[in-house]
Scaffold this motif. Structure first.
Motif, PDB file in Angstrom:
ATOM      1  N   VAL A 192       0.838  -1.206   0.000  1.00  0.00           N
ATOM      2  CA  VAL A 192       0.000   0.000   0.000  1.00  0.00           C
ATOM      3  C   VAL A 192       0.869   1.251   0.000  1.00  0.00           C
ATOM      4  N   MET A 193       1.877   1.263   0.848  1.00  0.00           N
ATOM      5  CA  MET A 193       2.754   2.427   0.930  1.00  0.00           C
ATOM      6  C   MET A 193       3.473   2.657  -0.400  1.00  0.00           C
ATOM      7  N   SER A 194       3.877   1.576  -1.059  1.00  0.00           N
ATOM      8  CA  SER A 194       4.606   1.713  -2.321  1.00  0.00           C
ATOM      9  C   SER A 194       3.715   2.277  -3.423  1.00  0.00           C
ATOM     10  N   VAL A 195       2.528   1.706  -3.616  1.00  0.00           N
ATOM     11  CA  VAL A 195       1.668   2.185  -4.709  1.00  0.00           C
ATOM     12  C   VAL A 195       1.142   3.580  -4.422  1.00  0.00           C
ATOM     13  N   PRO A 247       5.216  -8.435 -13.080  1.00  0.00           N
ATOM     14  CA  PRO A 247       6.165  -9.382 -13.692  1.00  0.00           C
ATOM     15  C   PRO A 247       7.008 -10.114 -12.657  1.00  0.00           C
ATOM     16  N   ASP A 248       7.387 -11.356 -13.025  1.00  0.00           N
ATOM     17  CA  ASP A 248       8.280 -12.191 -12.208  1.00  0.00           C
ATOM     18  C   ASP A 248       7.741 -12.439 -10.804  1.00  0.00           C
ATOM     19  N   ASN A 249       6.417 -12.405 -10.670  1.00  0.00           N
ATOM     20  CA  ASN A 249       5.757 -12.668  -9.393  1.00  0.00           C
ATOM     21  C   ASN A 249       6.207 -11.730  -8.281  1.00  0.00           C
ATOM     22  N   LEU A 250       6.662 -10.531  -8.638  1.00  0.00           N
ATOM     23  CA  LEU A 250       7.040  -9.550  -7.629  1.00  0.00           C
ATOM     24  C   LEU A 250       5.785  -8.916  -7.036  1.00  0.00           C
ATOM     25  N   ASP A 251       5.881  -8.512  -5.759  1.00  0.00           N
ATOM     26  CA  ASP A 251       4.791  -7.706  -5.219  1.00  0.00           C
ATOM     27  C   ASP A 251       5.167  -6.237  -5.400  1.00  0.00           C
ATOM     28  N   PRO A 252       4.230  -5.309  -5.219  1.00  0.00           N
ATOM     29  CA  PRO A 252       4.523  -3.898  -5.503  1.00  0.00           C
ATOM     30  C   PRO A 252       5.714  -3.344  -4.735  1.00  0.00           C
ATOM     31  N   ARG A 300       9.136  -1.857  -6.390  1.00  0.00           N
ATOM     32  CA  ARG A 300       9.627  -0.502  -6.132  1.00  0.00           C
ATOM     33  C   ARG A 300      11.092  -0.531  -5.710  1.00  0.00           C
ATOM     34  N   LEU A 301      11.432  -1.461  -4.795  1.00  0.00           N
ATOM     35  CA  LEU A 301      12.788  -1.512  -4.265  1.00  0.00           C
ATOM     36  C   LEU A 301      13.793  -2.029  -5.299  1.00  0.00           C
ATOM     37  N   GLN A 302      13.375  -3.009  -6.112  1.00  0.00           N
ATOM     38  CA  GLN A 302      14.309  -3.635  -7.045  1.00  0.00           C
ATOM     39  C   GLN A 302      14.408  -2.898  -8.386  1.00  0.00           C
ATOM     40  N   ARG A 303      13.273  -2.313  -8.836  1.00  0.00           N
ATOM     41  CA  ARG A 303      13.256  -1.743 -10.188  1.00  0.00           C
ATOM     42  C   ARG A 303      12.858  -0.271 -10.233  1.00  0.00           C
ATOM     43  N   GLN A 344       5.045   2.009 -11.632  1.00  0.00           N
ATOM     44  CA  GLN A 344       3.940   2.781 -12.222  1.00  0.00           C
ATOM     45  C   GLN A 344       3.570   2.245 -13.601  1.00  0.00           C
ATOM     46  N   ASN A 345       4.567   1.941 -14.407  1.00  0.00           N
ATOM     47  CA  ASN A 345       4.306   1.425 -15.746  1.00  0.00           C
ATOM     48  C   ASN A 345       3.559   0.098 -15.684  1.00  0.00           C
ATOM     49  N   SER A 346       3.976  -0.791 -14.779  1.00  0.00           N
ATOM     50  CA  SER A 346       3.317  -2.101 -14.671  1.00  0.00           C
ATOM     51  C   SER A 346       1.886  -1.972 -14.172  1.00  0.00           C
ATOM     52  N   LEU A 347       1.663  -1.057 -13.235  1.00  0.00           N
ATOM     53  CA  LEU A 347       0.309  -0.865 -12.716  1.00  0.00           C
ATOM     54  C   LEU A 347      -0.616  -0.297 -13.782  1.00  0.00           C
ATOM     55  N   GLN A 348      -0.072   0.545 -14.665  1.00  0.00           N
ATOM     56  CA  GLN A 348      -0.895   1.164 -15.707  1.00  0.00           C
ATOM     57  C   GLN A 348      -1.093   0.251 -16.913  1.00  0.00           C
ATOM     58  N   GLN A 349      -0.036  -0.478 -17.275  1.00  0.00           N
ATOM     59  CA  GLN A 349      -0.082  -1.277 -18.496  1.00  0.00           C
ATOM     60  C   GLN A 349      -0.452  -2.740 -18.258  1.00  0.00           C
TER      61      GLN A 349
END
Length: 614
Positions: A272-275, A342-347, A351-354, A360-365
């Motif tokens: 939640v904090m990340s998104v 992607p790659d079964n990551l959580d939000p 955020r931390l890795q990429r 933002q791009n993954s959430l939108q697309q």
């Protein structure tokens, strides 16, 4: 000190206030039969779904589910307390209240909750001060900064704190001379067998959990010690902390959700904090529990679209499937999207890795329709280069597509044909001959429902024509109405050895009925009882029960039938559900011998159930 407003005064205000006149100030009402009908003033209501019963002095909206009386209507519409609503309506009715009853006097229950809430607010401030400003919080602060990418501004925004191991809150409670009863009721402390108390969340980073009004009512704590076997700990369930009704961060983003008309539902607090570092901040999370009807009802008042962002593992996929089904049942008007990163990551991991731009791009697309998601999820655990597994996959996909729009059917069939080389005409022919399992048609309406891996016979919890309730829940509602109308029937039901309601809400309603009969009187008044409860979710159920069973006479034979259903059929339902889940697991694992054994058990169990019904 102001005194509690007497029941006689409350009754006088109710008698002199016409609910039709009151609600008519907020929306236009038209007489339809015995009731008045109009657009609900609590949400955008294109098809008037609010009904007002002038005789019983109650209202109910069939769209958003709100039910209540003159007092609860004014409380929610004008954001008033119960005593303030009484005072306002008394003034409008020309009733002069004794000064002793004014100043919004609180009941003993309200006073108790106020004291608990004050302790929670103090605890949150104390824990955050320790995290940000003391040496005791240094290790926890370094963990949040360095490993979780959370700065001090975010810590303050979300109220995060740290609880040291020296019982700092217990010391505070003693300094403030808080009673042992208040300390116990707050659930902020643990007591051992020797009667010694300690801070419940000692040596944990804590996230405060607030209700929709922003009042802290609980905490979720993460152990700082990696060797602690209990990594996460939540406040226990209580009268004021119910995970099935609370959404993390809802109080902070509800206005954003209303403006964007979209809510994003996630699994973790850090997610939640990340998104919510992105715009608009519309993320909320359930707390270690599945999405519930209460959650959906809160969201549908504000949003027309829901985005589900669950982990990509099997548990996350199952949670998404359940949520799709629940939202379709509770709020079919809401558009649902599913996001699998992607790659079964959580939000938070993304955020931390990429970085935030990638998130933002993954959430939108990456938004999938429920159909896209379910078709994709059907691939899980299958080798689609194997013909048998491919055909099994197609069977599941066809049930999904059978409930989809013609456009989505065409898109998905074209994709399958192109990917696997199967003739599209053949796929269309298989879709045309596919039927939805009977249980899905009877229980779920026309919405999109994730199919089981194998066809199943209709559950004993079979839904009756024209009703969305099971035999068991209908029987429970019939018992509730019988106990409401007859204290003698209350005593009779309670005397049945081993009796208990299957659904906890009805068990609580039974207890409240008994207290009502003892304190207010055996003569039942619907509006008075709803004001006595003052719990919106329970009042909705009471209203529904009254509409279904209110005009029926109390008969001993009917009560006996209700008891038989609840006490004899409910255990069957539990066993059927266990076997059904085991069958699905055996199917996924391709354990044919186990599948045959479990299917035989299920068939025999249902035959036995049918015999017992006769």
């Amino acid at each position: 000190m102001a005194q509690r407003i007497p029941q006689t005064v409350i009754d006088e205000v109710r008698q002199k206030t016409n609910i039709v006149d009151l609600i008519g100030q907020y929306t236009q009402l038209v007489k339809r039969g015995k009731e008045w009908n109009g657009s609900c003033p609590f949400h955008e209501d294109r098809r008037p779904s609010l009904f007002v019963d002038e005789k019983k002095q109650v209202f109910h909206c069939f769209s958003c589910g709100r039910s209540g009386t003159i007092f609860s209507f004014l409380m929610e519409k004008e954001n008033l307390t119960y005593p303030a609503a009484i005072e306002s309506l008394a003034q409008a009715a020309g009733i002069t209240l004794d000064p002793r009853y004014q100043s919004q006097a609180e009941s003993p229950r309200e006073q108790r909750f106020t004291a608990i809430y004050q302790l929670y607010s103090a605890a949150q401030r104390l824990y955050q001060h320790i995290l940000l400003n003391t040496t005791a919080g240094e290790q926890a602060l370094a963990y949040l900064h360095e490993q979780r990418g959370v700065d001090d501004e975010l810590i303050r925004q979300y109220g995060i704190g740290f609880v040291p191991g020296d019982n700092v809150l217990l010391s505070y409670a003693k300094e403030q001379e808080l009673s042992p009863q208040l300390q116990n009721d707050s659930n902020l402390f643990l007591t051992n067998e020797a009667g010694q108390s300690r801070d419940r969340f000692a040596n944990r980073i804590v996230w405060p959990i607030a209700n929709a009004s922003g009042q802290v009512v609980g905490f979720s704590g993460r152990a700082l010690d990696a060797k602690n076997p209990i990594k996460y700990m939540n406040s226990p369930e209580s009268e004021f902390f119910n995970k099935g009704q609370l959404l993390y961060n809802f109080d902070q983003v509800k206005n954003n959700i209303r403006q964007a008309s979209t809510a994003m539902i996630l699994e973790g607090f850090m997610d939640v904090m990340s998104v919510n570092m992105l715009d608009p901040a519309i993320g909320v999370a359930t707390m270690g529990t599945a999405l519930t009807s209460d959650h959906v009802r809160q969201i549908k008042r504000l949003a027309k679209k829901v985005l589900l962002v669950y982990d990509g593992d099997q548990a996350g996929q199952n949670a998404a499937k359940r949520s799709i089904t629940l939202i379709d049942q509770e709020a079919p008007e809401i558009e649902v999207g599913v996001i699998v990163l992607p790659d079964n990551l959580d939000p938070d991991e993304m955020r931390l890795q990429r970085g935030l731009p990638a998130l933002q791009n993954s959430l939108q697309q990456g938004v999938l329709t429920p159909v896209e998601f379910l078709v994709s999820a059907a691939r899980t655990g299958r080798n689609l280069s194997n013909q048998a597994q491919y055909l099994d996959f197609l069977k599941e996909v066809m049930v999904i597509l059978k409930q989809a729009s013609p456009v989505e059917q065409d898109i998905q069939l074209s994709r399958l044909s192109e990917e696997f080389g199967t003739d599209k005409g053949a796929l269309q022919q298989q879709l045309a001959t596919t039927t939805i399992p009977k249980i899905r048609q009877e229980t779920q309406g026309s919405g999109l429902i994730p199919p089981p891996h194998i066809p199943v016979e209709p559950d004993l919890n079979a839904y009756l024509p024209g009703s969305s309730l099971s035999r068991i829940e209908l029987a429970e509602r019939g018992l509730i109405m019988a106990m409401i109308k007859s204290p003698a029937m209350m005593s009779y039901v309670k005397s049945q050895a081993g009796f208990a309601f299957v659904h906890s809400d009805y068990q609580l309603i039974m207890m409240l009925i008994e207290v009502y009969q003892q304190n207010v009187g055996s003569e039942f008044d619907l509006a008075k009882f709803m004001d006595f409860i003052q719990k919106p979710a329970l009042n909705q159920k009471i209203m529904a029960i009254e509409r279904e069973f209110g005009d029926l006479a109390v008969e001993r034979d009917a009560v006996q039938d209700y008891l038989r259903v609840v006490m004899r059929e409910a255990p069957y339902e539990h066993k059927v559900n266990e076997l059904t889940q085991a069958i699905r697991l055996a199917k996924q694992q391709h354990d044919d011998s186990k599948l045959i054994q479990l299917s035989t058990e299920l068939i025999n169990l249902k035959r036995q159930m049918q015999q017992d019904r006769r």
